[in-house]
Design a protein around this motif. Structure first.
Motif, PDB file in Angstrom:
ATOM      1  N   LEU A 134       0.879  -1.177   0.000  1.00 14.82           N
ATOM      2  CA  LEU A 134       0.000   0.000   0.000  1.00 14.82           C
ATOM      3  C   LEU A 134       0.909   1.217   0.000  1.00 14.82           C
ATOM      4  O   LEU A 134       1.587   1.488   0.993  1.00 14.82           O
ATOM      5  CB  LEU A 134      -0.901  -0.017   1.232  1.00 14.82           C
ATOM      6  CG  LEU A 134      -1.833   1.184   1.414  1.00 14.82           C
ATOM      7  CD1 LEU A 134      -2.831   1.278   0.265  1.00 14.82           C
ATOM      8  CD2 LEU A 134      -2.560   1.089   2.750  1.00 14.82           C
ATOM      9  N   THR A 135       0.951   1.959  -1.091  1.00 12.38           N
ATOM     10  CA  THR A 135       2.020   2.931  -1.240  1.00 12.38           C
ATOM     11  C   THR A 135       1.586   4.277  -1.825  1.00 12.38           C
ATOM     12  O   THR A 135       0.713   4.349  -2.698  1.00 12.38           O
ATOM     13  CB  THR A 135       3.148   2.338  -2.113  1.00 12.38           C
ATOM     14  OG1 THR A 135       4.241   3.263  -2.184  1.00 12.38           O
ATOM     15  CG2 THR A 135       2.659   2.025  -3.525  1.00 12.38           C
ATOM     16  N   GLY A 165      10.654 -10.785  -7.896  1.00 11.78           N
ATOM     17  CA  GLY A 165      10.853 -12.087  -8.506  1.00 11.78           C
ATOM     18  C   GLY A 165       9.541 -12.645  -9.016  1.00 11.78           C
ATOM     19  O   GLY A 165       8.684 -11.930  -9.518  1.00 11.78           O
ATOM     20  N   GLY A 166       9.339 -13.948  -8.822  1.00  6.72           N
ATOM     21  CA  GLY A 166       8.134 -14.589  -9.332  1.00  6.72           C
ATOM     22  C   GLY A 166       6.898 -14.342  -8.497  1.00  6.72           C
ATOM     23  O   GLY A 166       5.779 -14.521  -8.968  1.00  6.72           O
ATOM     24  N   GLU A 167       7.066 -13.952  -7.238  1.00  5.26           N
ATOM     25  CA  GLU A 167       5.924 -13.761  -6.334  1.00  5.26           C
ATOM     26  C   GLU A 167       5.693 -12.270  -6.116  1.00  5.26           C
ATOM     27  O   GLU A 167       5.985 -11.724  -5.067  1.00  5.26           O
ATOM     28  CB  GLU A 167       6.186 -14.468  -4.997  1.00  5.26           C
ATOM     29  CG  GLU A 167       6.359 -15.969  -5.121  1.00  5.26           C
ATOM     30  CD  GLU A 167       5.091 -16.681  -5.559  1.00  5.26           C
ATOM     31  OE1 GLU A 167       3.996 -16.161  -5.248  1.00  5.26           O
ATOM     32  OE2 GLU A 167       5.192 -17.727  -6.206  1.00  5.26           O
ATOM     33  N   MET A 168       5.149 -11.583  -7.119  1.00  3.77           N
ATOM     34  CA  MET A 168       4.959 -10.142  -7.011  1.00  3.77           C
ATOM     35  C   MET A 168       3.771  -9.821  -6.115  1.00  3.77           C
ATOM     36  O   MET A 168       2.704 -10.417  -6.255  1.00  3.77           O
ATOM     37  CB  MET A 168       4.753  -9.527  -8.387  1.00  3.77           C
ATOM     38  CG  MET A 168       4.882  -8.006  -8.383  1.00  3.77           C
ATOM     39  SD  MET A 168       4.644  -7.296 -10.009  1.00  3.77           S
ATOM     40  CE  MET A 168       2.871  -7.204 -10.090  1.00  3.77           C
ATOM     41  N   PRO A 169       3.936  -8.902  -5.161  1.00  6.64           N
ATOM     42  CA  PRO A 169       2.808  -8.535  -4.316  1.00  6.64           C
ATOM     43  C   PRO A 169       1.774  -7.733  -5.093  1.00  6.64           C
ATOM     44  O   PRO A 169       2.066  -7.139  -6.130  1.00  6.64           O
ATOM     45  CB  PRO A 169       3.456  -7.674  -3.231  1.00  6.64           C
ATOM     46  CG  PRO A 169       4.640  -7.057  -3.904  1.00  6.64           C
ATOM     47  CD  PRO A 169       5.145  -8.121  -4.848  1.00  6.64           C
ATOM     48  N   LYS A 170       0.556  -7.724  -4.584  1.00  4.94           N
ATOM     49  CA  LYS A 170      -0.438  -6.798  -5.102  1.00  4.94           C
ATOM     50  C   LYS A 170       0.023  -5.379  -4.766  1.00  4.94           C
ATOM     51  O   LYS A 170       0.688  -5.159  -3.748  1.00  4.94           O
ATOM     52  CB  LYS A 170      -1.793  -7.059  -4.455  1.00  4.94           C
ATOM     53  CG  LYS A 170      -2.337  -8.465  -4.671  1.00  4.94           C
ATOM     54  CD  LYS A 170      -2.786  -8.667  -6.098  1.00  4.94           C
ATOM     55  CE  LYS A 170      -3.457 -10.028  -6.260  1.00  4.94           C
ATOM     56  NZ  LYS A 170      -3.930 -10.252  -7.646  1.00  4.94           N
ATOM     57  N   ILE A 171      -0.312  -4.433  -5.631  1.00  3.36           N
ATOM     58  CA  ILE A 171       0.089  -3.039  -5.418  1.00  3.36           C
ATOM     59  C   ILE A 171      -1.161  -2.161  -5.402  1.00  3.36           C
ATOM     60  O   ILE A 171      -1.920  -2.137  -6.380  1.00  3.36           O
ATOM     61  CB  ILE A 171       1.056  -2.551  -6.508  1.00  3.36           C
ATOM     62  CG1 ILE A 171       2.301  -3.438  -6.576  1.00  3.36           C
ATOM     63  CG2 ILE A 171       1.452  -1.092  -6.253  1.00  3.36           C
ATOM     64  CD1 ILE A 171       3.224  -3.114  -7.740  1.00  3.36           C
ATOM     65  N   VAL A 172      -1.370  -1.464  -4.296  1.00  2.00           N
ATOM     66  CA  VAL A 172      -2.453  -0.493  -4.188  1.00  2.00           C
ATOM     67  C   VAL A 172      -1.829   0.878  -3.949  1.00  2.00           C
ATOM     68  O   VAL A 172      -1.117   1.081  -2.967  1.00  2.00           O
ATOM     69  CB  VAL A 172      -3.422  -0.833  -3.042  1.00  2.00           C
ATOM     70  CG1 VAL A 172      -4.473   0.260  -2.880  1.00  2.00           C
ATOM     71  CG2 VAL A 172      -4.102  -2.176  -3.295  1.00  2.00           C
ATOM     72  N   VAL A 173      -2.066   1.794  -4.867  1.00  2.00           N
ATOM     73  CA  VAL A 173      -1.541   3.153  -4.742  1.00  2.00           C
ATOM     74  C   VAL A 173      -2.533   3.991  -3.942  1.00  2.00           C
ATOM     75  O   VAL A 173      -3.736   4.004  -4.237  1.00  2.00           O
ATOM     76  CB  VAL A 173      -1.308   3.771  -6.136  1.00  2.00           C
ATOM     77  CG1 VAL A 173      -0.979   5.255  -6.016  1.00  2.00           C
ATOM     78  CG2 VAL A 173      -0.183   3.031  -6.862  1.00  2.00           C
TER      79      VAL A 173
END
Length: 270
Positions: free
Chosen positions: A200-201, A222-230
């Motif tokens: 959360l950024t 890498g292969g396990e990208m987190p979800k990104i919430v702006v």
């Protein structure tokens, strides 16, 4: 920030153990895997070698044993074993360890997983904690219900300390495990070491910001990208469009509704 650094140091040490277990699971190529954690507060440092010897004495049994993050803590991988078989090995280990070690009272937690994908660092962490908190003489059997309760990790990246603190309190109340960073560089380090499920950024950050920052998150994950919430003050339509085009899962502008934020994060993680 000291509490964050201390927590990260402890988490990094434990993550090394969980990564070792994950790697061996992949190498065994077996979908079904048993996992067992043993803990005894102040227990002898040689427990892991005793566990290894007991398991190796049974013909045809595959096993891998690690010493945990403190003396008396042991992790065991049992490739190919269903829950009944893992439970049997747990009972066998408990009996023989108590016969070999005077006044030894192990706390144990175990599970069997039907697929490799179920074995995640967060889950292994919860299992180890269950072993440490199991004060009864019974072996704790980790179930599907426990799996549903595993906390998702959210990294909060926000330069404003008041907003950062509010977000942490709010998310902790929702049951999430959180860490915080006040700039993009620190955030990238935490993403690498702590492996959050969601970031959360803010976009306006010291060190690195905007789309280059989003691209760096994707590279270090890498292969396990987190979800990104702006969560940002930027309301420019082009910026919003570019964020979605570059892999951002949601975009929320400030000021924001806490209830709406809860709903959007829940939607991203589920």
């Amino acid at each position: 920030m000291m509490s964050n650094l201390t927590a990260l140091h402890n988490q990094t040490e434990r993550s090394g153990l969980y990564a070792g277990i994950e790697q061996r699971v992949r190498e065994t190529a077996k979908e079904v895997n048993g996992v067992l954690f043993i803990y005894s507060e102040g227990g002898p440092s040689y427990v892991a070698s005793q566990v290894r010897g007991i398991l190796e004495s049974e013909p045809g049994l595959q096993s891998e044993v690690w010493g945990g993050d403190e003396p008396g803590s042991v992790a065991v991988l049992l490739p190919g074993l269903t829950l009944d078989a893992v439970h049997y090995q747990g009972l066998r280990l408990k009996q023989q360890l108590q016969e070999r070690i005077s006044d030894y009272r192990p706390r144990m937690a175990l599970a069997s997983f039907s697929t490799q994908k179920e074995i995640m660092p967060q889950l292994l962490s919860q299992m180890e904690e269950k072993a440490k908190q199991n004060y009864s003489d019974d072996i704790y059997i980790f179930t599907k219900a426990d799996l549903l309760l595993v906390k998702s990790r959210i990294l909060i990246v926000e330069g404003d300390p008041a907003v950062r603190e509010f977000l942490q309190i709010r998310l902790n109340m929702q049951g999430y495990e959180t860490m915080m960073a006040d700039n993009g560089i620190t955030a990238l380090d935490l993403i690498t070491d702590w492996k959050p499920d969601l970031v959360l950024t803010e976009l306006n950050l010291y060190g690195i910001d905007g789309l280059p920052y989003i691209h760096q998150i994707q590279q270090v994950s890498g292969g396990e990208m987190p979800k990104i919430v702006v969560l940002t003050e930027q309301r420019v339509e082009k910026t919003i469009s570019l964020c979605f085009e570059n892999g951002v899962d949601d975009y929320i502008t400030k000021p924001f509704s806490p209830v709406e934020l809860d709903a959007r994060i829940r939607r991203c993680i589920q």
